[in-house]
Design a protein around this motif. Sequence first.
Motif, PDB file in Angstrom:
ATOM      1  N   ASN A   1       0.837  -1.188   0.000  1.00  0.00           N
ATOM      2  CA  ASN A   1       0.000   0.000   0.000  1.00  0.00           C
ATOM      3  C   ASN A   1       0.881   1.250   0.000  1.00  0.00           C
ATOM      4  OD1 ASN A   1      -1.542   2.274   1.354  1.00  0.00           O
ATOM      5  ND2 ASN A   1      -3.178   0.769   1.084  1.00  0.00           N
TER       6      ASN A   1
ATOM      7  N   GLY B   1       3.757  -8.566   2.090  1.00  0.00           N
ATOM      8  CA  GLY B   1       2.552  -8.471   1.279  1.00  0.00           C
ATOM      9  C   GLY B   1       2.224  -9.760   0.566  1.00  0.00           C
TER      10      GLY B   1
ATOM     11  N   ASP C   1       0.019  -5.069   4.546  1.00  0.00           N
ATOM     12  CA  ASP C   1       0.408  -3.689   4.239  1.00  0.00           C
ATOM     13  C   ASP C   1       1.116  -3.032   5.418  1.00  0.00           C
ATOM     14  OD1 ASP C   1      -0.614  -3.813   1.685  1.00  0.00           O
ATOM     15  OD2 ASP C   1      -2.571  -2.999   2.237  1.00  0.00           O
ATOM     16  N   LEU C   2       0.603  -3.281   6.626  1.00  0.00           N
ATOM     17  CA  LEU C   2       1.227  -2.686   7.809  1.00  0.00           C
ATOM     18  C   LEU C   2       2.621  -3.260   8.043  1.00  0.00           C
ATOM     19  CD1 LEU C   2      -1.839  -2.569  10.236  1.00  0.00           C
ATOM     20  CD2 LEU C   2      -0.722  -0.635   9.115  1.00  0.00           C
TER      21      LEU C   2
ATOM     22  N   TYR D   1       0.595   3.642   3.107  1.00  0.00           N
ATOM     23  CA  TYR D   1       1.259   3.142   4.301  1.00  0.00           C
ATOM     24  C   TYR D   1       2.777   3.255   4.169  1.00  0.00           C
ATOM     25  CZ  TYR D   1      -3.163   1.015   5.856  1.00  0.00           C
ATOM     26  OH  TYR D   1      -4.446   0.808   6.278  1.00  0.00           O
TER      27      TYR D   1
ATOM     28  N   SER E   1       4.553  -4.509   5.729  1.00  0.00           N
ATOM     29  CA  SER E   1       5.402  -3.958   4.668  1.00  0.00           C
ATOM     30  C   SER E   1       5.835  -2.538   5.002  1.00  0.00           C
ATOM     31  CB  SER E   1       4.650  -3.968   3.328  1.00  0.00           C
ATOM     32  OG  SER E   1       4.380  -5.287   2.909  1.00  0.00           O
TER      33      SER E   1
ATOM     34  N   GLY F   1      -3.516  -8.462   2.709  1.00  0.00           N
ATOM     35  CA  GLY F   1      -4.510  -7.654   3.402  1.00  0.00           C
ATOM     36  C   GLY F   1      -3.903  -6.471   4.127  1.00  0.00           C
ATOM     37  N   THR F   2      -4.675  -5.938   5.059  1.00  0.00           N
ATOM     38  CA  THR F   2      -4.215  -4.784   5.835  1.00  0.00           C
ATOM     39  C   THR F   2      -3.007  -5.145   6.686  1.00  0.00           C
ATOM     40  OG1 THR F   2      -6.466  -3.899   5.913  1.00  0.00           O
ATOM     41  CG2 THR F   2      -4.889  -3.036   7.510  1.00  0.00           C
ATOM     42  N   ALA F   3      -3.010  -6.353   7.268  1.00  0.00           N
ATOM     43  CA  ALA F   3      -1.866  -6.784   8.082  1.00  0.00           C
ATOM     44  C   ALA F   3      -0.596  -6.824   7.249  1.00  0.00           C
ATOM     45  CB  ALA F   3      -2.139  -8.147   8.702  1.00  0.00           C
TER      46      ALA F   3
END
Length: 576
Positions: free
Chosen positions: A2, A383, A392-393, A5, A395, A388-390
């Motif tokens: 993302n 990623g 992305d965070l 992020y 990364s 998912g969001t996890a």
Amino acid sequence: MNTAYGLAAVVVVVLAAVLIGAFGLRLSRTTSDFYVASRTVSPLWNASAIGGEYLSAASFLGIAGLILAYGADMLWLPVGWTGGYLVLLVLVSAPLRRSGAYTLPDFAEARLESMTVRRCASVLVVLIGWLYLMPQFQSAGLVLRTITGAPAWAGGLLVAVVVAVNVLSGGMRSITFVQAFQYWLKLTALALPVVFLLLAWRADGAPSPDGDRPPVFAERTTVTVATDVTVRVDAPVAVTVTGRLDGRSHTQTPLTLAPGRHAVAHGAVIVFPAGAAVPHAENLPALTDRQWALPLESRDHPLYSTYSLILATFLGTMGLPHVLVRFYTNPDGRAARRTTLVVLSLLGAFYLLPAIYGALGRIYAPELLMTGRTDAVVLTLPGRLVGGTAGDLLSALVTAGAFAAFLSTSSGLTVSVAGVIGQDILRGGVRSFRVATVLAVLVPLALATATRSLPVADVVGLAFAVAASSFCPLLVLGIWWRRFTDAGALAGLLAGGGLASAAVLATIVAGPIGGWAGALLAQPAAWTVPIAFLVMAVVSLLTPGRVPKGVARTMVRLHTPETLNVDRGDWRPRGS
């Protein structure tokens, strides 16, 4: 990854570095503050700062990328980079602190009483510093391009500006705070994602890279090529191509890639079917998984290359200017030794992690072997495996750690190079240090932008070879041999440092060369280090009349514990 992020992670790291550096500005007023933090840094704080600056882009990104491409042979890099501190502990750290010098050229002049040796050492410090800074800027460009698509020069420029601001604001005292913070950030940025990556790997059945074939695409895979690359195809494979391939433009064109070499232009998109063998970039070996897992399988003349790599990493550490300058900041020799012991523990903990990324990348990101961007494996895996969001965070956290690596190492290198330029070329003092800081970052930034990109750990390894072939023998003989002369030092620096530098420049400019010539140039330490020691010893024995007149006093100063109250005032060049 993302983009939002990733950019947020970069902004947070940059702001933290600037704000912590600004705190150091409040405490930095004297020349001693700028050069050696007034020699008041505690062992734990100093060890964290050393870990921060020593764990560069080569450690954070490069080792994992090399393990992905070359396998078990590359495990010697973290072993050597850590073990080098043991040699430093035994032979150098305490006497060097007792010398009272600010820089390596200071030590060279104080020990040998020769301005000529000092000038030669100054040139080598600047060369090693610039050689080490160049891949930091190139890797910053790789990371920023990966998360935003920005031009390759943008990341390097960002790091150069932040480093210059930090160093200009408070010198050594300022970057000590920044680097200590960045070590713990880098350790967290690698360790936390590893937990999730291993959980995902276990959930996938814990596959391992074994067998007698090169990596394959486990599923239908789309590969986007960011830079021009030539790849090798070993067996015919049906693909769909958009972009330029072998000089022709295509738009979702079904093709069969014949065995042989193919030129893929930047921006090309190639779709591979599941089960297809991964084409390898021309400069990477096409190893089977079994060859990848065994030592002495990945390169030409592997035994020579391995031993030369070991020699460069074990001995090169004690010759790195940005590492040595940190020992000048300890209060005394005992604190310098304690600092080295703590550093061994901190580095040992960190270097357990990159190998995991390299092995998982072999399984889950094999397309990096085709694009040649193996240094990006650490950024790619969160990623890919978590998603998912996890993902992305995670990364974003890895991206933050990568930028911390660039900033901390570049800060240490800039201080060491600026210190030498400020003292030996300019007039000395705080004003000269600040002018030298700008010069220290501009030249390697221009080189990083203009020259071709090499694997970051390879370039750093070449810097270690130059350091091992020049400052290692200078320090060992200067500290432990009374009959060492300025003529011997100068001859050895020119022979060892000059030959290693020539080999490095040939490797960077001409690229990989085959056969014994390529092995000798790519890993020169095995022959340049013995030459440097031999030349220094022989020429010193042939010039006994040039033994420094004050050698007895200097040797007492280097080897007498501070508790005996020997004069420890800061050393100054003659005439200052």
